[in-house]
Design a protein around this motif. Structure first.
Motif, PDB file in Angstrom:
ATOM      1  N   LYS A 130       3.468  -6.633  13.023  1.00 39.69           N
ATOM      2  CA  LYS A 130       3.024  -5.396  12.526  1.00 39.69           C
ATOM      3  C   LYS A 130       2.941  -5.336  10.928  1.00 39.69           C
ATOM      4  CE  LYS A 130       6.214  -2.497  14.416  1.00 39.69           C
ATOM      5  NZ  LYS A 130       6.388  -0.972  14.580  1.00 39.69           N
ATOM      6  N   ARG A 157      -0.399  -4.846   8.536  1.00 39.54           N
ATOM      7  CA  ARG A 157      -0.454  -4.013   7.504  1.00 39.54           C
ATOM      8  C   ARG A 157      -0.857  -4.470   6.287  1.00 39.54           C
ATOM      9  NH1 ARG A 157       4.369  -1.575   9.529  1.00 39.54           N
ATOM     10  NH2 ARG A 157       5.734  -2.771   7.871  1.00 39.54           N
ATOM     11  N   TYR A 158      -0.716  -5.947   6.190  1.00 39.19           N
ATOM     12  CA  TYR A 158      -1.204  -6.564   5.017  1.00 39.19           C
ATOM     13  C   TYR A 158      -2.477  -7.597   5.318  1.00 39.19           C
ATOM     14  CZ  TYR A 158       2.904  -5.190   2.585  1.00 39.19           C
ATOM     15  OH  TYR A 158       3.793  -4.457   1.873  1.00 39.19           O
ATOM     16  N   ASN A 159      -3.209  -7.042   6.076  1.00 41.75           N
ATOM     17  CA  ASN A 159      -4.535  -7.540   6.667  1.00 41.75           C
ATOM     18  C   ASN A 159      -4.662  -8.931   6.890  1.00 41.75           C
ATOM     19  OD1 ASN A 159      -5.700  -4.957   6.097  1.00 41.75           O
ATOM     20  ND2 ASN A 159      -5.758  -5.526   3.864  1.00 41.75           N
TER      21      ASN A 159
END
Length: 490
Positions: A88, A92-94
């Motif tokens: 996850k 969030r940090y691609n």
């Protein structure tokens, strides 16, 4: 500089640079942007040593500008508990890519370079420190316990050299670059050694051709293998011994052993040479024992620091038991006598096909030269150095087999190529009657000049050249009496 020397330098340069460029092209092609053959053992071991030494590596995917990150969990239970949370955070940090390892508790991500620092910071905040650790690098091969593997069954110099390439960037072509460079320098050493023994440009070029085109050297040079480095240091040991640098050659044989223990199999040749040439006991001991020991220990220092002196020494002694044991019925196993006829090649990769093949012409010639060696030694005494290094190495491989190390492979023969190539170059130059080639060359030169002069003469007189001067046409060629033919007719 005379024209022969200029031609020698140009031809040698073209062969050495051309073979290097050819192999670099193979090693860097897109289809080989993954682990090749035994790279699955040597590269992770190099990476793990560097990690233990606190060295941070980097790999950036050029297409996505994302950096590789291995998140390795302490154990399977920690993986089960925290992997979803880690995934996850990565999303969030691609993260542009994810690879889940099945045989050890870890997962690989590629995170955009600009987000990497923030990703690592959040991992540190959200996941307990005892649950995981991070290795920024290329992905690991999915092998059991590979995150801890150090390849202690072999010494560390070959892996030290692989590490140097990884420090630039941890990607496949950089793992292989040190081997390609040692292949390049190895060919120079073969060339210089053959010339030193023979004082013949032709002999040196023959030796160079056999080493530059050798399939065993080429295959091990395009993959991050230990064997190309062993062959290089054996070539260095041989060259220094031929150039009468016995102390330096002792250090070099220690380096060869530090790449792989088979590199020391030529040491008895140093022992005999030192016994004959050294004038006092301290000098003799330095040459045969102290310098080799220093050459062996120094490249192992990174491993000693990483795992401790006691563990390193214990695992070094344990490696002898490993080398002298059978590894089972490996389908590519090839005992040493099969190397001489290329009985079984070792596959490193398919599509493109990279197989470690031996050169039967080169290796079988070393058997034939046994019968000519007394005469060759009388003509070129230093030919005994590469010849004896070759057979001393073969003898120790035979001893390994007899003592239980029956699982041998064709790539072990890599170490035999430099001394065999030098011996081949010098021996062929002495054994073949080159007068037939020299006199034929003179005939073609004189005949070509004669044809050229006739054509020029006719052009000056305004005549059209005919096919008479061209041996490839049906024109008449001036007849000359053959000595003895008229007498025989009478």
């Amino acid at each position: 500089m005379n024209w022969k020397r200029v031609a020698f330098i140009i031809i040698s340069g073209l062969i050495i640079i051309g073979s290097f460029g050819y192999l670099y092209g193979i090693a860097s092609q897109p289809k080989l942007r993954d682990y090749v053959g035994d790279e699955v053992w040597y590269v992770p071991a190099s990476r793990n040593i560097l990690h233990r030494l606190g060295v941070e590596l980097h790999y950036v995917n050029e297409t996505t500008n994302a950096e590789g990150v291995n998140v390795i969990f302490s154990n399977t239970s920690m993986r089960i508990k925290y992997q979803y949370s880690v995934e996850k955070i990565a999303l969030r940090y691609n993260a542009t890519y994810e690879k889940k390892y099945l045989k050890f508790p870890g997962v690989y991500f590629e995170i955009p370079v600009e987000n990497l620092g923030a990703f690592l910071d959040e991992l540190e905040r959200e996941i307990p420190s005892d649950a995981y650790y991070v290795v920024t690098s290329y992905w690991y091969p999915d092998k059991e316990n590979i995150q801890n593997y150090l390849n202690t069954e072999h010494p560390f110099l070959g892996k030290d050299l692989i590490m140097l390439g990884m420090l630039i960037e941890d990607k496949p072509i950089n793992w292989r670059l040190p081997g390609l460079i040692t292949f390049f320098i190895l060919n120079i050493l073969v060339l210089l050694t053959a010339y030193k023994i023979s004082r013949s440009y032709l002999a040196a070029l023959i030796a160079l051709l056999f080493s530059a085109a050798d399939p065993t050297l080429q295959a091990t040079a395009v993959a991050a293998m230990l064997d190309i480095h062993v062959a290089f240091f054996v070539a260095l040991f041989m060259a220094l011994l031929v150039f009468e640098k016995r102390g330096a050659s002792g250090f070099a044989v220690g380096l060869a052993a530090a790449a792989k223990l088979s590199g020391a199999f030529g040491w008895p040749v140093l022992l005999v040479r030192a016994f004959k040439r050294e004038n006092n006991l301290p000098s003799f001991l330095l040459t045969i024992a102290i310098f080799p020991a220093i050459g062996f220990i120094l490249p192992n220092v990174p491993a000693i620091i990483a795992i401790g002196v006691e563990k390193w020494f214990r695992e070094f002694l344990g490696s002898f038991r490993w080398h002298l044991s059978s590894k089972g019925g490996h389908p590519a196993a090839s005992p040493l006598w099969q190397w001489f006829i290329n009985k079984k090649a070792f596959a490193l990769h398919y599509d493109p096909n990279i197989f470690v093949r031996t050169d039967p012409l080169l290796l079988l010639a070393m058997v034939v030269f046994i019968f000519a060696m007394p005469w060759l030694y009388w003509r070129k005494p230093k030919i005994l150095v590469p010849f004896c290094i070759f057979w001393s190495t073969v003898g120790f491989f035979a001893l390994q087999y007899l003592l239980g190390g029956t699982t041998q492979f064709s790539f072990y023969a890599t170490v035999l190529v430099p001394p065999a190539a030098v011996t081949m170059g010098v021996a062929l130059n002495e054994l073949i009657n080159w007068d037939a080639f020299r006199e034929s060359r003179e005939f073609y030169i004189k005949w070509g000049l004669k044809v050229k002069n006739r054509i020029i003469g006719r052009l000056k007189r305004g005549e059209r050249p005919t096919g008479r001067d061209d041996p490839g046409t049906s024109g008449n060629i001036e007849e000359k009496p053959i000595p003895g033919l008229e007498t025989s007719r009478k």
